[in-house]
Motif scaffolding. Sequence first.
Motif, PDB file in Angstrom:
ATOM      1  N   ASP A   1     120.200 132.544 -60.738  1.00  0.00           N
ATOM      2  CA  ASP A   1     120.494 131.479 -59.857  1.00  0.00           C
ATOM      3  C   ASP A   1     120.176 130.391 -60.038  1.00  0.00           C
ATOM      4  O   ASP A   1     119.139 129.423 -58.770  1.00  0.00           O
ATOM      5  CB  ASP A   1     120.579 131.832 -58.103  1.00  0.00           C
ATOM      6  CG  ASP A   1     121.354 130.648 -57.699  1.00  0.00           C
ATOM      7  OD1 ASP A   1     122.132 129.643 -57.928  1.00  0.00           O
ATOM      8  OD2 ASP A   1     121.143 130.866 -55.461  1.00  0.00           O
TER       9      ASP A   1
ATOM     10  N   ASN B   1     121.044 126.839 -59.701  1.00  0.00           N
ATOM     11  CA  ASN B   1     121.261 125.709 -58.796  1.00  0.00           C
ATOM     12  C   ASN B   1     121.123 126.506 -58.265  1.00  0.00           C
ATOM     13  O   ASN B   1     121.376 125.385 -56.768  1.00  0.00           O
ATOM     14  CB  ASN B   1     123.138 125.201 -59.092  1.00  0.00           C
ATOM     15  CG  ASN B   1     123.801 125.846 -58.741  1.00  0.00           C
ATOM     16  OD1 ASN B   1     124.105 127.377 -58.879  1.00  0.00           O
ATOM     17  ND2 ASN B   1     125.063 125.722 -57.962  1.00  0.00           N
ATOM     18  N   LYS B   2     121.091 127.162 -57.319  1.00  0.00           N
ATOM     19  CA  LYS B   2     119.911 127.299 -56.122  1.00  0.00           C
ATOM     20  C   LYS B   2     121.203 127.933 -54.652  1.00  0.00           C
ATOM     21  O   LYS B   2     121.141 127.038 -53.979  1.00  0.00           O
ATOM     22  CB  LYS B   2     118.405 126.946 -55.583  1.00  0.00           C
ATOM     23  CG  LYS B   2     117.376 126.583 -56.509  1.00  0.00           C
ATOM     24  CD  LYS B   2     117.390 128.414 -56.884  1.00  0.00           C
ATOM     25  CE  LYS B   2     116.473 127.903 -57.235  1.00  0.00           C
ATOM     26  NZ  LYS B   2     115.703 129.701 -57.714  1.00  0.00           N
ATOM     27  N   ASP B   3     122.535 128.253 -54.833  1.00  0.00           N
ATOM     28  CA  ASP B   3     123.574 128.050 -54.450  1.00  0.00           C
ATOM     29  C   ASP B   3     123.342 128.167 -52.971  1.00  0.00           C
ATOM     30  O   ASP B   3     123.389 127.656 -51.764  1.00  0.00           O
ATOM     31  CB  ASP B   3     124.748 129.188 -55.168  1.00  0.00           C
ATOM     32  CG  ASP B   3     125.002 129.183 -55.980  1.00  0.00           C
ATOM     33  OD1 ASP B   3     126.062 128.055 -56.275  1.00  0.00           O
ATOM     34  OD2 ASP B   3     124.685 129.765 -56.832  1.00  0.00           O
TER      35      ASP B   3
ATOM     36  N   GLN C   1     118.867 122.419 -50.656  1.00  0.00           N
ATOM     37  CA  GLN C   1     119.100 122.178 -51.762  1.00  0.00           C
ATOM     38  C   GLN C   1     120.539 121.188 -52.643  1.00  0.00           C
ATOM     39  O   GLN C   1     121.480 120.614 -52.796  1.00  0.00           O
ATOM     40  CB  GLN C   1     118.820 122.166 -53.150  1.00  0.00           C
ATOM     41  CG  GLN C   1     117.229 122.728 -53.165  1.00  0.00           C
ATOM     42  CD  GLN C   1     116.645 123.301 -54.368  1.00  0.00           C
ATOM     43  OE1 GLN C   1     117.224 123.807 -55.543  1.00  0.00           O
ATOM     44  NE2 GLN C   1     115.633 123.435 -54.186  1.00  0.00           N
ATOM     45  N   ARG C   2     121.417 122.189 -50.920  1.00  0.00           N
ATOM     46  CA  ARG C   2     122.269 121.879 -51.575  1.00  0.00           C
ATOM     47  C   ARG C   2     123.516 121.610 -49.931  1.00  0.00           C
ATOM     48  O   ARG C   2     123.453 122.272 -48.851  1.00  0.00           O
ATOM     49  CB  ARG C   2     123.537 123.113 -51.762  1.00  0.00           C
ATOM     50  CG  ARG C   2     123.088 123.774 -52.894  1.00  0.00           C
ATOM     51  CD  ARG C   2     123.235 122.369 -53.698  1.00  0.00           C
ATOM     52  NE  ARG C   2     125.064 123.462 -54.043  1.00  0.00           N
ATOM     53  CZ  ARG C   2     125.616 123.404 -54.875  1.00  0.00           C
ATOM     54  NH1 ARG C   2     125.582 123.546 -56.274  1.00  0.00           N
ATOM     55  NH2 ARG C   2     126.931 123.614 -55.126  1.00  0.00           N
TER      56      ARG C   2
ATOM     57  N   ASP D   1     123.917 132.032 -62.282  1.00  0.00           N
ATOM     58  CA  ASP D   1     123.936 130.992 -63.371  1.00  0.00           C
ATOM     59  C   ASP D   1     124.313 131.804 -64.880  1.00  0.00           C
ATOM     60  O   ASP D   1     123.272 132.214 -65.908  1.00  0.00           O
ATOM     61  CB  ASP D   1     123.740 129.930 -63.214  1.00  0.00           C
ATOM     62  CG  ASP D   1     124.075 129.303 -62.067  1.00  0.00           C
ATOM     63  OD1 ASP D   1     125.499 130.027 -61.173  1.00  0.00           O
ATOM     64  OD2 ASP D   1     123.204 128.922 -61.457  1.00  0.00           O
TER      65      ASP D   1
ATOM     66  N   PHE E   1     128.012 127.018 -63.366  1.00  0.00           N
ATOM     67  CA  PHE E   1     127.472 127.683 -62.530  1.00  0.00           C
ATOM     68  C   PHE E   1     128.491 128.055 -61.282  1.00  0.00           C
ATOM     69  O   PHE E   1     129.861 128.062 -60.993  1.00  0.00           O
ATOM     70  CB  PHE E   1     127.315 126.245 -61.595  1.00  0.00           C
ATOM     71  CG  PHE E   1     126.051 125.446 -62.559  1.00  0.00           C
ATOM     72  CD1 PHE E   1     124.785 125.697 -61.776  1.00  0.00           C
ATOM     73  CD2 PHE E   1     126.734 124.298 -63.220  1.00  0.00           C
ATOM     74  CE1 PHE E   1     123.574 125.016 -62.435  1.00  0.00           C
ATOM     75  CE2 PHE E   1     125.665 123.827 -63.613  1.00  0.00           C
ATOM     76  CZ  PHE E   1     123.976 123.928 -62.925  1.00  0.00           C
TER      77      PHE E   1
END
Length: 200
Positions: A148, A150-152, A157-158, A176, A197
């Motif tokens: 992961d 982009n650290k969903d 972070q999102r 990903d 992603f």
Amino acid sequence: AAIGDLDHDNITELAVGTESSSDGKNTVYILFLNRDGTVRRWQALRSNEGGAPSMPVFNQFGSSMVNIGDIDKDNVTDIAIGAMYGTDGIDGRVRSGVVYIAFMNRNGTAREMHQISALSEAGTDVSNGEIPVVQDDCCGAALANVRDMNKDAYASQRPNVLRSEAGLDIRPSVEDIVMGCPQVDTSQWGGRLFVLFLNS
């Protein structure tokens, strides 16, 4: 490629791609193994078989495969399958390459497959989410799982992550992949990589 334990018998399954048969169809075999390494049974995935969609012939379906974890959270491992000579049929993008995301069943068939390509699932609207592939990119010749990236699932972070009424992060972590495009049939480029992603 090792694709995890689909049937939950504590033995890892394998996915193996083959050359085209006489009808031009490429096949991916899901091999269910015994503990001694022999094959107990197998399931074929090919155009219009095993849950695979209709695909053009000689598309090199199975040129690469990778375990992408259980991204749809149904307790069955899912896989990504490359077709390096695949195409959307867009003029000027012959052999641009296609990657299929296969949501698997425990018996080795695909419950559902989604296509990642220049058009992807946007129909003929290449301006919406288009992957900028070109003729002879041969994307999908290689695939790698980068976890992961982009650290969903991490709200810190999102900031736009989905949240429950209790304020907890409810967006799942999704693995990903990196898609290799070696451009083996052209001297225009030296090969490219795309980080994809994924959504659940």
